[in-house]
Design an enzyme around this catalytic site. Sequence first.
Site, PDB file in Angstrom:
ATOM      1  CE  LYS A  10      -3.791  -2.257   2.367  1.00 15.39           C
ATOM      2  NZ  LYS A  10      -4.642  -2.368   3.871  1.00 15.39           N
ATOM      3  CG  PHE A  58     -13.165   2.158   8.340  1.00 15.12           C
ATOM      4  CD1 PHE A  58     -12.698   1.516   7.484  1.00 15.12           C
ATOM      5  CD2 PHE A  58     -13.785   1.146   9.505  1.00 15.12           C
ATOM      6  CE1 PHE A  58     -12.798  -0.013   7.156  1.00 15.12           C
ATOM      7  CE2 PHE A  58     -14.022  -0.195   9.487  1.00 15.12           C
ATOM      8  CZ  PHE A  58     -13.410  -0.682   8.177  1.00 15.12           C
ATOM      9  NE  ARG A  91      -6.087 -12.682   6.161  1.00 18.10           N
ATOM     10  CZ  ARG A  91      -6.363 -11.642   5.770  1.00 18.10           C
ATOM     11  NH1 ARG A  91      -6.722 -10.892   4.796  1.00 18.10           N
ATOM     12  NH2 ARG A  91      -7.241 -10.805   6.847  1.00 18.10           N
ATOM     13  CB  THR A  97      -7.157  -6.338  10.299  1.00 14.64           C
ATOM     14  OG1 THR A  97      -7.747  -7.593   9.382  1.00 14.64           O
ATOM     15  CG2 THR A  97      -7.712  -5.110   9.307  1.00 14.64           C
ATOM     16  NE  ARG A 108      -2.271  -5.909   7.235  1.00 11.44           N
ATOM     17  CZ  ARG A 108      -3.322  -6.392   6.781  1.00 11.44           C
ATOM     18  NH1 ARG A 108      -4.078  -7.480   7.653  1.00 11.44           N
ATOM     19  NH2 ARG A 108      -3.887  -6.398   5.625  1.00 11.44           N
ATOM     20  CG  HIS A 125      -5.138  -6.314  -0.043  1.00  5.98           C
ATOM     21  ND1 HIS A 125      -6.537  -6.427   0.736  1.00  5.98           N
ATOM     22  CD2 HIS A 125      -5.074  -7.369  -0.879  1.00  5.98           C
ATOM     23  CE1 HIS A 125      -6.922  -7.196   0.183  1.00  5.98           C
ATOM     24  NE2 HIS A 125      -6.645  -7.713  -0.772  1.00  5.98           N
TER      25      HIS A 125
HETATM   26  P1  DAT Z   1      -7.527  -7.132   5.970  1.00 11.69           P
HETATM   27  O1  DAT Z   1      -6.863  -6.162   5.031  1.00 11.69           O
HETATM   28  O2  DAT Z   1      -6.933  -7.970   7.178  1.00 11.69           O
HETATM   29  O3  DAT Z   1      -8.148  -8.533   5.098  1.00 11.69           O
HETATM   30  P2  DAT Z   1     -10.518  -6.071   6.037  1.00 11.69           P
HETATM   31  O4  DAT Z   1     -10.697  -6.754   4.652  1.00 11.69           O
HETATM   32  O5  DAT Z   1     -11.447  -6.529   7.034  1.00 11.69           O
HETATM   33  O6  DAT Z   1      -8.900  -6.800   6.620  1.00 11.69           O
HETATM   34  O7  DAT Z   1     -10.412  -4.885   5.894  1.00 11.69           O
HETATM   35  C1  DAT Z   1      -9.538  -4.106   4.916  1.00 11.69           C
HETATM   36  C2  DAT Z   1      -8.870  -2.779   5.438  1.00 11.69           C
HETATM   37  O8  DAT Z   1      -9.791  -1.900   5.984  1.00 11.69           O
HETATM   38  C3  DAT Z   1      -7.812  -3.221   6.514  1.00 11.69           C
HETATM   39  O9  DAT Z   1      -6.746  -3.533   5.816  1.00 11.69           O
HETATM   40  C4  DAT Z   1      -7.849  -1.760   7.079  1.00 11.69           C
HETATM   41  C5  DAT Z   1      -9.209  -1.245   7.209  1.00 11.69           C
HETATM   42  N1  DAT Z   1      -9.906  -1.561   8.360  1.00 11.69           N
HETATM   43  C6  DAT Z   1     -10.637  -2.713   8.580  1.00 11.69           C
HETATM   44  N2  DAT Z   1     -11.119  -2.655   9.963  1.00 11.69           N
HETATM   45  C7  DAT Z   1     -11.099  -1.014  10.081  1.00 11.69           C
HETATM   46  C8  DAT Z   1     -11.457  -0.594  11.280  1.00 11.69           C
HETATM   47  N3  DAT Z   1     -12.003  -0.949  12.275  1.00 11.69           N
HETATM   48  N4  DAT Z   1     -10.897   0.808  11.530  1.00 11.69           N
HETATM   49  C9  DAT Z   1     -10.289   1.498  10.300  1.00 11.69           C
HETATM   50  N5  DAT Z   1      -9.818   0.455   9.300  1.00 11.69           N
HETATM   51  C10 DAT Z   1     -10.152  -0.676   9.325  1.00 11.69           C
HETATM   52 MG    MG Z   2      -9.766  -8.317   3.545  1.00  7.22          MG
END
Ligand code: DAT
Ligand code: MG
Length: 167
Positions: A10, A58, A91, A97, A108, A125
């Site tokens: 990213k 968000f 992962r 996350t 991360r 990602h």
């Molecule tokens: P991941 O990237 O671990 O697959 P995700 O698909 O649930 O997680 O979410 C995508 C992205 O969204 C993640 O990399 C960061 C953001 N995100 C997720 N939950 C969040 C939250 N509670 N507050 C802020 N950003 C969030």
């Molecule tokens: Mg995801």
Amino acid sequence: MNQAVLILIKPDGLKKSLTGNILTRLSETKLEIVAAKMARVSRELATEHYKHLTDKPFFDDLIKYLRGELHDRRKVMALVYWGEDAIKKCRDLAGATNPEEAESTSIRGSYGRITTSGVYENVIHVSSNADEAQREIQLWFAPEEIIVDLYPVKEAAEIKRQKKIWA
Ligand code: DAT
Ligand code: MG
């Protein structure tokens, strides 16, 4: 089982010069890189990529983040890794996350942060399952950009269009 997984470095990862470190960490998996490119992220691409999060509070910040608007880096590095258990291996290396909950030795955990406005800047990602990986890889890459045959293809006539070639 062999799987493909989409990885995005990213804009925060690019801005912090973490590309080499992240690729080195991912090489621990012994997976094969079958596609890689730098990509500009249109609003449509970002919105489609994160469409499962459209109703989250968000979401707008997340789209700005992926498009590089928060880091003055209007690009991401997109890669496809392929091999045994690719999704779980990547992962696990990426970590949780929420970068504050991610194991400190994970990618991360090492490099991510939560901004004061609440954006999870988690540098990478990784697709979350095989269906999502297929959807995301087909969103980010055309078949000819991937050096193995991952998914079924069909023939389509190309509409004649102007394109740039080397002068
Ligand atoms: P991941 O990237 O671990 O697959 P995700 O698909 O649930 O997680 O979410 C995508 C992205 O969204 C993640 O990399 C960061 C953001 N995100 C997720 N939950 C969040 C939250 N509670 N507050 C802020 N950003 C969030
Ligand atoms: Mg995801």
